[in-house]
Motif scaffolding. Structure first.
Motif, PDB file in Angstrom:
ATOM      1  N   GLY A 312       8.394  62.057  71.722  1.00  0.00           N
ATOM      2  CA  GLY A 312       7.732  62.926  72.692  1.00  0.00           C
ATOM      3  C   GLY A 312       6.806  63.927  72.053  1.00  0.00           C
ATOM      4  O   GLY A 312       6.451  64.937  72.678  1.00  0.00           O
ATOM      5  N   ASN A 313       6.397  63.675  70.801  1.00  0.00           N
ATOM      6  CA  ASN A 313       5.438  64.548  70.136  1.00  0.00           C
ATOM      7  C   ASN A 313       4.025  64.231  70.610  1.00  0.00           C
ATOM      8  O   ASN A 313       3.773  63.170  71.191  1.00  0.00           O
ATOM      9  N   PRO A 314       3.049  65.127  70.347  1.00  0.00           N
ATOM     10  CA  PRO A 314       1.696  64.930  70.891  1.00  0.00           C
ATOM     11  C   PRO A 314       1.033  63.619  70.486  1.00  0.00           C
ATOM     12  O   PRO A 314       0.234  63.073  71.242  1.00  0.00           O
ATOM     13  N   ASN A 315       1.353  63.097  69.288  1.00  0.00           N
ATOM     14  CA  ASN A 315       0.698  61.881  68.817  1.00  0.00           C
ATOM     15  C   ASN A 315       1.548  60.628  69.018  1.00  0.00           C
ATOM     16  O   ASN A 315       1.208  59.561  68.498  1.00  0.00           O
ATOM     17  N   ASP A 316       2.656  60.743  69.741  1.00  0.00           N
ATOM     18  CA  ASP A 316       3.534  59.600  69.968  1.00  0.00           C
ATOM     19  C   ASP A 316       2.969  58.675  71.053  1.00  0.00           C
ATOM     20  O   ASP A 316       2.033  59.032  71.779  1.00  0.00           O
ATOM     21  N   VAL A 317       3.594  57.505  71.171  1.00  0.00           N
ATOM     22  CA  VAL A 317       3.216  56.566  72.227  1.00  0.00           C
ATOM     23  C   VAL A 317       3.678  57.135  73.572  1.00  0.00           C
ATOM     24  O   VAL A 317       4.867  57.458  73.730  1.00  0.00           O
ATOM     25  N   PRO A 318       2.795  57.298  74.551  1.00  0.00           N
ATOM     26  CA  PRO A 318       3.165  57.928  75.829  1.00  0.00           C
ATOM     27  C   PRO A 318       3.909  56.965  76.753  1.00  0.00           C
ATOM     28  O   PRO A 318       3.394  56.516  77.776  1.00  0.00           O
ATOM     29  N   ILE A 319       5.153  56.664  76.404  1.00  0.00           N
ATOM     30  CA  ILE A 319       5.895  55.639  77.142  1.00  0.00           C
ATOM     31  C   ILE A 319       6.200  56.063  78.574  1.00  0.00           C
ATOM     32  O   ILE A 319       6.300  55.209  79.460  1.00  0.00           O
ATOM     33  N   SER A 320       6.347  57.354  78.824  1.00  0.00           N
ATOM     34  CA  SER A 320       6.595  57.802  80.196  1.00  0.00           C
ATOM     35  C   SER A 320       5.370  57.546  81.070  1.00  0.00           C
ATOM     36  O   SER A 320       5.483  57.025  82.190  1.00  0.00           O
ATOM     37  N   THR A 321       4.209  57.907  80.551  1.00  0.00           N
ATOM     38  CA  THR A 321       2.965  57.684  81.291  1.00  0.00           C
ATOM     39  C   THR A 321       2.709  56.196  81.496  1.00  0.00           C
ATOM     40  O   THR A 321       2.273  55.769  82.573  1.00  0.00           O
ATOM     41  N   ILE A 322       2.976  55.392  80.469  1.00  0.00           N
ATOM     42  CA  ILE A 322       2.777  53.952  80.587  1.00  0.00           C
ATOM     43  C   ILE A 322       3.698  53.373  81.656  1.00  0.00           C
ATOM     44  O   ILE A 322       3.275  52.576  82.505  1.00  0.00           O
ATOM     45  N   SER A 323       4.973  53.778  81.642  1.00  0.00           N
ATOM     46  CA  SER A 323       5.930  53.270  82.628  1.00  0.00           C
ATOM     47  C   SER A 323       5.534  53.652  84.046  1.00  0.00           C
ATOM     48  O   SER A 323       5.572  52.813  84.963  1.00  0.00           O
ATOM     49  N   ARG A 324       5.146  54.915  84.234  1.00  0.00           N
ATOM     50  CA  ARG A 324       4.747  55.337  85.574  1.00  0.00           C
ATOM     51  C   ARG A 324       3.466  54.635  86.002  1.00  0.00           C
ATOM     52  O   ARG A 324       3.306  54.295  87.188  1.00  0.00           O
ATOM     53  N   GLY A 325       2.554  54.384  85.073  1.00  0.00           N
ATOM     54  CA  GLY A 325       1.341  53.642  85.407  1.00  0.00           C
ATOM     55  C   GLY A 325       1.654  52.223  85.870  1.00  0.00           C
ATOM     56  O   GLY A 325       1.042  51.719  86.812  1.00  0.00           O
ATOM     57  N   ILE A 326       2.615  51.571  85.198  1.00  0.00           N
ATOM     58  CA  ILE A 326       3.032  50.229  85.630  1.00  0.00           C
ATOM     59  C   ILE A 326       3.632  50.294  87.032  1.00  0.00           C
ATOM     60  O   ILE A 326       3.346  49.446  87.887  1.00  0.00           O
ATOM     61  N   GLU A 327       4.480  51.285  87.271  1.00  0.00           N
ATOM     62  CA  GLU A 327       5.112  51.425  88.587  1.00  0.00           C
ATOM     63  C   GLU A 327       4.065  51.596  89.680  1.00  0.00           C
ATOM     64  O   GLU A 327       4.122  50.936  90.734  1.00  0.00           O
ATOM     65  N   ILE A 328       3.094  52.458  89.438  1.00  0.00           N
ATOM     66  CA  ILE A 328       2.044  52.685  90.432  1.00  0.00           C
ATOM     67  C   ILE A 328       1.289  51.390  90.709  1.00  0.00           C
ATOM     68  O   ILE A 328       1.021  51.027  91.862  1.00  0.00           O
ATOM     69  N   ASP A 329       0.961  50.669  89.636  1.00  0.00           N
ATOM     70  CA  ASP A 329       0.228  49.419  89.774  1.00  0.00           C
ATOM     71  C   ASP A 329       1.019  48.400  90.594  1.00  0.00           C
ATOM     72  O   ASP A 329       0.486  47.780  91.539  1.00  0.00           O
TER      73      ASP A 329
END
Length: 353
Positions: A312-329
């Motif tokens: 969850g650091n600034p340069n990490d892979v944004p897995i939360s955003t990616i997961s929510r983006g998949i859900e929205i899609d």
């Protein structure tokens, strides 16, 4: 482009501000002792300091390459999860139908079944991202003051909402109870998916060939989950990480004792032509030493926080955003309205989580 670079520079300056002050204070202390109190024995020959610096540069460079490789691999894995998730949603909508059944169900019932399969997949994404956010003993970025400061202001969904609450919208109560009783909750959800597909085949709502296609998608999801877990559960080798950590600090402590006398020698050389400048030239070693120390320290620290790309650091892979983006899609493709679909997770200082 300029604005982005300026923002990054400010972020780095804030991220390392306490260490920068320490480097300035250390260099100033050595100058005071050497120049004011004339402790000229505080003199380390520049050659061994330079040799140590060269070795440290190689070690830190190797560590940065390895850490970036882990981040990039994690990003590719989660990119694969995005693509496979879309494939799952498409095949579920097209392959669950009444074409091969002797007991057809209503269109509403078909939509309900499709919705269960898609929602269970969203639950799998939630379980996987929660699993990736769990703390491991070798994850040490939270020990830094500025990293703790970031985690206090950043919105990391997995640290705000427990997994059980995230599953309430997507699973039945019995399924939630079953999943929460398992150690690997993401795996449990894929098993439930496969079991549900088998039931649909028995009812004739999925053709046997379609069943194999959907099982292949689940197999690919298992593969991607395993790759993500491999990065999470296998740390960057400690011998390399510890070597870089201690060597950098040894070098940073020796650096002022090598630079300050060198600046004093330069000041002595220009004393005849520029007496005032030559007499105080040694003080230029303070910002110079701090700048060199900052570069080596920051590069080592970037590598250290990059070893584990799911913290969850600034340069990490944004897995939360990616997961929510998949859900929205997926939910948009099922025809749900914008009011029914949750919003994307908020960013913190333009950083996705």
């Amino acid at each position: 482009m300029y604005t982005r670079h300026l923002y990054s520079a400010r972020a780095f300056a804030r991220w390392t501000r306490w260490e920068t002050l320490f480097f300035l204070a250390l260099a100033a202390l050595v100058v005071v002792l050497y120049h004011v109190f004339e402790f000229t024995f505080l003199n380390v020959p520049w050659t061994p300091v330079a040799l140590i610096g060269t070795a440290v540069a190689f070690i830190v460079g190797f560590q940065n390459n390895a850490a970036y490789g882990r981040i990039w691999e994690a990003r590719k894995i989660w990119g694969g999860i995005v693509n496979t998730s879309r494939t799952w949603g498409m095949k579920v909508q097209d392959m669950v139908n009444n074409r091969y059944t002797d007991n057809p169900v209503t269109e509403r019932e078909l939509k309900k079944i499709q919705r269960e399969l898609v929602y269970r997949h969203i639950a799998w994404l939630s379980a996987l991202r929660h699993g990736m956010r769990q703390k491991k003993k070798w994850e040490v970025s939270h020990l830094s003051h500025t990293n703790r400061e970031w985690h206090r202001i950043a919105y990391i969904p997995e640290q705000t909402t427990p997994l059980k609450d995230d599953l309430l919208e997507y699973l039945k109560p019995k399924e939630i109870e079953h999943v929460m009783s398992k150690g690997n909750k993401a795996t449990a959800l894929l098993y439930l998916q496969s079991k549900h597909l088998k039931e649909l085949v028995d009812r004739g709502l999925i053709w046997e060939f379609s069943f194999l296609e959907l099982e292949n998608v689940l197999q690919e999801l298992f593969t991607l989950q395993g790759k993500s877990e491999r990065i999470k559960n296998f740390p960057y080798p400690r011998q390399y990480a510890s070597l870089a950590y201690y060597f950098v600090r040894v070098f940073l402590l020796l650096l002022p004792f090598g630079i300050v006398p060198s600046f004093q020698d330069i000041g002595d050389h220009i004393m005849e032509q520029f007496p005032l400048i030559g007499q105080e030239f040694i003080w230029l070693s303070v910002p110079f030493c701090a700048a060199v120390s900052w570069v080596f320290y920051t590069m080592e620290r970037i590598a250290r926080v990059g070893e584990n790309p799911f913290e969850g650091n600034p340069n990490d892979v944004p897995i939360s955003t990616i997961s929510r983006g998949i859900e929205i899609d997926l939910r948009q493709q099922m025809g749900e309205s914008d009011e029914e679909i949750p919003d994307q997770f908020p960013e913190t200082y333009h950083v996705q989580m």
